[in-house]
Design a protein around this motif. Sequence first.
Motif, short mmCIF file in Angstrom:
data_model
loop_
_atom_site.label_atom_id
_atom_site.label_comp_id
_atom_site.label_asym_id
_atom_site.label_seq_id
_atom_site.Cartn_x
_atom_site.Cartn_y
_atom_site.Cartn_z
N LYS A 17 0.85 -1.20 0.00
CA LYS A 17 0.00 0.00 0.00
C LYS A 17 0.88 1.25 0.00
O LYS A 17 2.02 1.22 0.49
N ARG A 38 3.10 2.40 2.94
CA ARG A 38 4.23 1.52 3.28
C ARG A 38 5.30 1.53 2.20
O ARG A 38 6.48 1.57 2.49
N TRP A 77 -5.81 3.38 -3.67
CA TRP A 77 -6.80 3.29 -2.59
C TRP A 77 -6.84 4.64 -1.91
O TRP A 77 -5.90 5.43 -2.05
N GLN A 99 -4.66 4.33 3.92
CA GLN A 99 -3.22 4.03 4.03
C GLN A 99 -2.43 4.78 2.95
O GLN A 99 -1.62 4.20 2.23
N ASN A 103 -9.00 0.03 -5.62
CA ASN A 103 -9.66 -0.61 -4.50
C ASN A 103 -10.74 0.30 -3.92
O ASN A 103 -10.46 1.47 -3.62
N TRP A 156 -7.31 -8.89 10.95
CA TRP A 156 -7.66 -7.47 11.16
C TRP A 156 -8.94 -7.32 11.99
O TRP A 156 -9.22 -6.25 12.53
N GLN A 179 -9.21 -5.80 15.79
CA GLN A 179 -8.86 -4.38 15.86
C GLN A 179 -9.98 -3.48 15.32
O GLN A 179 -10.17 -2.36 15.78
N PHE A 180 -10.73 -4.00 14.36
CA PHE A 180 -11.72 -3.15 13.67
C PHE A 180 -13.16 -3.40 14.12
O PHE A 180 -14.01 -2.54 13.92
O1 G3I Z 1 2.13 -1.02 11.87
C1 G3I Z 1 1.49 -0.14 12.81
C2 G3I Z 1 2.15 -0.25 14.15
O2 G3I Z 1 3.47 0.22 14.07
C3 G3I Z 1 1.35 0.57 15.17
O3 G3I Z 1 1.88 0.37 16.45
C4 G3I Z 1 -0.11 0.14 15.17
C5 G3I Z 1 -0.96 1.01 16.10
O4 G3I Z 1 -2.34 0.80 15.86
O5 G3I Z 1 -0.63 0.28 13.87
C6 G3I Z 1 0.04 -0.54 12.92
O6 G3I Z 1 -0.54 -0.34 11.65
C7 G3I Z 1 -1.82 -0.89 11.46
C8 G3I Z 1 -1.73 -1.85 10.28
O7 G3I Z 1 -3.02 -2.31 9.94
C9 G3I Z 1 -0.87 -3.07 10.60
O8 G3I Z 1 -1.44 -3.80 11.65
C10 G3I Z 1 -2.80 0.23 11.15
O9 G3I Z 1 -2.99 1.01 12.32
C11 G3I Z 1 -4.11 -0.33 10.69
O10 G3I Z 1 -4.94 0.74 10.25
C12 G3I Z 1 -3.89 -1.27 9.53
O11 G3I Z 1 -5.11 -1.83 9.20
C13 G3I Z 1 -5.19 -2.45 7.93
C14 G3I Z 1 -6.39 -1.87 7.20
O12 G3I Z 1 -6.53 -2.52 5.94
C15 G3I Z 1 -6.24 -0.38 6.95
O13 G3I Z 1 -7.42 0.12 6.44
C16 G3I Z 1 -5.38 -3.94 8.13
O14 G3I Z 1 -4.20 -4.51 8.69
C17 G3I Z 1 -5.68 -4.61 6.79
O15 G3I Z 1 -6.06 -5.94 7.02
C18 G3I Z 1 -6.82 -3.89 6.12
O16 G3I Z 1 -6.99 -4.48 4.85
C19 G3I Z 1 -8.12 -4.00 4.08
C20 G3I Z 1 -7.74 -4.17 2.62
O17 G3I Z 1 -6.53 -3.51 2.34
C21 G3I Z 1 -8.85 -3.63 1.71
N1 G3I Z 1 -10.09 -4.28 2.02
C22 G3I Z 1 -10.50 -4.21 3.41
C23 G3I Z 1 -9.41 -4.81 4.29
C24 G3I Z 1 -9.83 -4.87 5.73
O18 G3I Z 1 -10.05 -3.56 6.22
#
Ligand code: G3I
Length: 362
Positions: free
Chosen positions: A79, A82, A116, A119, A161, A316, A319-320
Amino acid sequence: MKRRGFPAGIGWTIFFSISTIAGAAATGDGPSTALKALAKECGILIGSAVDYSALVREPIYGDTLSREFSVLTPENEMKWARIHPQQFQYNFSQPDAMMAFAASNDLLVHGHTLVWHRQVPEWLSAGTFTREEMINILRSHIYTVAGRYRGRHLVAWDVVNEAVESDGTLRKTLWLDRIGPDYIDLAFRFASEADRNAKLIYNDFSYEPIGTKSTGVYNLVSGMLARGIPVHGVGFQMHLTTSGIDVSSFAQNMRRFADLGLEIYITEMDVRSRLPATPSQLATQAKIYRDVLDACLGQPACKAFQTWGFTDAHSWIPQFFQGFRAALLFDKNYQPKSAYEALSQRLRECPRPVPPGDSHVR
Ligand code: G3I
């Protein structure tokens, strides 16, 4: 079967050679009962999103992934925030490591995602760029990222996306705001110029059954096809609850996209359960996984069945969605759940005929 760890030369010193862990797949002589072997007989790919830190830290994670799945999707590492954290700085170390892991373990890669609205790095979201500058930034990003992984077992890209709102209109994002509605066409054109072989996919959530949103997506991609835009498939994310979906409406919906000549990908399936996950909820969850797989196998254009993670240890969902978890095929201890068994059982009911001259995933 042995899994190969991260190769040297990309900053990794950890080499794994741990044998297959306890699970449902046969490891001895005789045909493999791993999901990927069964899926191959059915003519589909089976895949999962991958959590980078789990892959690095937990050998059992990579072992299970490589044993069971034929394709992986980097969950976050490709993404914008990153991979392109500063305007003139890319960070390829983690996606490169995932690509290398996939190559040495005979997995394909589904790229996620080139455009997207979430992120997104600060330099982009807060930047004051003109339309022309935004188009140049988009082109340069796609050329750089999709160009880097071209021809390296990356077989599909989620090019755009979640661009459609639930009412079927285009979502108001920074891309729409600063470029206009043609950002989607532009992104697909740039992706096609960067990688002529990858399947280019439009990916979205909550449009599985026929309805306002799915018609919005249908109108979007049929318009793109009419304009000669290289869109090859649609991704149904499939983030479900144990209430399930109307599978016959999903089948009907897939049919209308397939009739446009598009491939279908189930890209991010999970089925979240309310805590505590009771045996009855887990049985319901298993049936939902099976029903969706069954619908995919019933539609020749459906090329891949991919889940958003595979173990409840890394998902995920908690957390969500407060109060939900246990959405995946393996439990927190990497033991296969009823959902795994349901998929395995359905896949054993193949093979189905493979149409001649069909695409790479068959
Ligand atoms: O890496 C940081 C970490 O350093 C920090 O301490 C922590 C604090 O909350 O956050 C970490 O980053 C998180 C990251 O996931 C890794 O875990 C972000 O806050 C969090 O927002 C992020 O969420 C991701 C999300 O997309 C963002 O919208 C989820 O992992 C990921 O599974 C999710 O994936 C999306 C697809 O891309 C699109 N479709 C929906 C799907 C689920 O939401």
